[in-house]
Design a protein around this motif. Structure first.
Motif, PDB file in Angstrom:
ATOM      1  N   TYR A 231       0.839  -1.197   0.000  1.00 20.78           N
ATOM      2  CA  TYR A 231       0.000   0.000   0.000  1.00 20.78           C
ATOM      3  C   TYR A 231       0.873   1.246   0.000  1.00 20.78           C
ATOM      4  O   TYR A 231       2.101   1.182   0.169  1.00 20.78           O
ATOM      5  N   VAL A 246      -5.230   5.786   2.684  1.00 18.72           N
ATOM      6  CA  VAL A 246      -4.442   4.588   2.436  1.00 18.72           C
ATOM      7  C   VAL A 246      -4.832   4.071   1.051  1.00 18.72           C
ATOM      8  O   VAL A 246      -6.009   3.820   0.789  1.00 18.72           O
ATOM      9  N   LEU A 266      -4.829  -1.658   8.291  1.00 20.09           N
ATOM     10  CA  LEU A 266      -4.987  -0.605   7.291  1.00 20.09           C
ATOM     11  C   LEU A 266      -6.006   0.446   7.717  1.00 20.09           C
ATOM     12  O   LEU A 266      -5.841   1.636   7.434  1.00 20.09           O
ATOM     13  N   THR A 267      -7.064   0.023   8.407  1.00 18.73           N
ATOM     14  CA  THR A 267      -8.096   0.977   8.827  1.00 18.73           C
ATOM     15  C   THR A 267      -7.659   1.841  10.000  1.00 18.73           C
ATOM     16  O   THR A 267      -8.317   2.843  10.298  1.00 18.73           O
ATOM     17  N   ILE A 275      -9.644   4.413   3.169  1.00 18.63           N
ATOM     18  CA  ILE A 275      -8.879   3.467   2.356  1.00 18.63           C
ATOM     19  C   ILE A 275      -9.511   3.439   0.980  1.00 18.63           C
ATOM     20  O   ILE A 275     -10.735   3.354   0.853  1.00 18.63           O
TER      21      ILE A 275
END
Length: 415
Positions: A231, A246, A266-267, A275
């Motif tokens: 990412y 992201v 990721l969150t 995201i």
């Protein structure tokens, strides 16, 4: 116009690729991108159309193996780098190049051809059907939380999933090992051929759109890598504070726990509020992990287009979810060797598809067979659109059930 078609020579690649760039708007790729695509070009499978000393058309195929229902990886031609110089459009160059490519694919004994379409309306006339779809999402991480399954976190002496940052290049082999174990699990995935392990790491600065260089996080259990996410982070601020994004490139995992742990990570990245992801399976387990699906802005678009180059070999190469014995009346104007009647018999253990003179049960074109081939689009749905005709009662239900896939087919990366 006097046009010469010939196999691409290494000495002509720069001019050939420059014509492709011009066909797609004229913006030049970075040196990093050009170097990789030159390395991945199969010169003996690529052709150029020439008018004198000028390249006016480009096209080629790549030698892939693609997972089909049942888990086997079948030789598949990946049609790619197709373009026509703007001043030579509407003169039949594309049709002639597709003619030559599909004739070559047939001569090589590859039963399938696939492509991703810049414009989906173009390739139906050559027998390609949209067989997979991709999910895109923008997830509001200020409002959405990820619920992880039992065993994700350490408890009662169990280690749980451990996350570790890594440079993408350093983690390449570990990520490729995870990817290789995932390929057989989902139709439409491509076995990574030599050189293609570099494609997920391609990260030219001019394509980042303000985001960071590519980053990677690994999921480990007992020291073994069982998942990864690659990412970037695009920073952004307003008077209320940070609102970065992201940008997810790809994510794979071998267990539900590792999968959920990566998404939760990721969150929760600091200084970000969303995201964005542009290519996930349409049945992604993420849909059942998020706390509020309405805050995820889910959308779907076509992805992999499939063409049966050899109907008998292609239908014999996959398995079928339920027993099937059906005769297809196939229309195929562009590859007439496929036209006529084919009897498909098979089940979850294997299949056979042979020529027959028996009465047909279903009538359709090769495009519909390509659309339904990977199990993501039902023959019944196509029949509802008038694209499949039932000639024997119950034949449609039988075939539609048999062609289905337990998981949605998915193309994880472009080519």
């Amino acid at each position: 116009m006097t046009t010469e078609f010939r196999v691409l020579r290494p000495a002509d690649w720069d001019q050939w690729y420059g014509t492709l760039e011009l066909a797609f708007g004229g913006a030049a790729d970075s040196s990093e991108e050009r170097a990789l695509w030159r390395e991945l070009t199969c010169f003996d499978r690529s052709i150029g159309a020439w008018d004198g000393g000028e390249v006016i058309g480009t096209a080629g195929t790549l030698a892939f193996r693609m997972t089909v229902p049942g888990g086997d990886a079948v030789p598949t031609a990946g049609v790619t780098m197709v373009g026509v110089r703007p001043t030579y459009r509407r003169r039949g160059l594309l049709r002639e190049m597709m003619r030559r490519l599909l004739d070559d694919v047939r001569s090589w004994g590859e039963p399938l051809a696939v492509l991703t379409a810049s414009e989906p309306a173009i390739y139906g006339r050559f027998g390609f059907g949209a067989a997979t779809h991709s999910l895109h999402a923008t997830i509001d991480t200020t409002r959405v939380r990820v619920t992880v399954p039992p065993g994700t976190d350490a408890s009662d002496g169990a280690e749980g999933v451990r996350l570790r940052d890594s440079k993408p290049e350093d983690a390449r082999d570990a990520c490729e090992a995870v990817y290789a174990r995932r390929v057989a699990a989902r139709p439409g995935m491509l076995v990574r051929q030599p050189g293609w392990e570099k494609q997920p790491l391609l990260d030219p600065p001019d394509k980042r759109e303000g985001a960071s260089p590519l980053q990677c996080v690994l999921a480990e259990v007992d020291g073994e890598v069982v998942g990864y996410a690659r990412y970037a982070v695009r920073g952004d601020w307003d008077l209320a504070g940070p609102k970065g994004a992201v940008v997810l490139r790809d994510l794979e995992a071998l267990t539900p726990q590792a999968y959920a742990a990566l998404w939760r990570f990721l969150t929760e990245i600091d200084l970000t509020t969303r995201i964005t992801t542009t290519n996930r399976p349409v049945d992604d387990p993420l849909l059942h992990l998020v706390s509020d699906i309405r805050r995820c802005e889910i959308g779907v678009r076509d992805s992999l287009h499939v063409r049966l180059v050899d109907v008998g070999a292609a239908l014999s190469a996959r398995t079928y979810r339920t027993p099937v014995d059906v005769v297809f009346e196939v229309e195929d104007d562009f590859c007439p060797w496929n036209a006529g009647r084919w009897r498909l018999t098979g089940d979850a253990k294997g299949a056979s598809c042979e020529r027959t003179d028996d009465a047909p049960d279903l009538a359709l074109s090769v495009r519909e067979l390509g659309t339904a081939y990977l199990g993501g689009v039902s023959l019944a749905s196509l029949a509802g659109a008038g694209r499949v005709t039932e000639l024997r009662p119950s034949a449609l239900e039988e075939a539609s059930s048999a062609f289905g896939s337990t998981v949605a087919p998915w193309l994880p990366h472009g080519f």
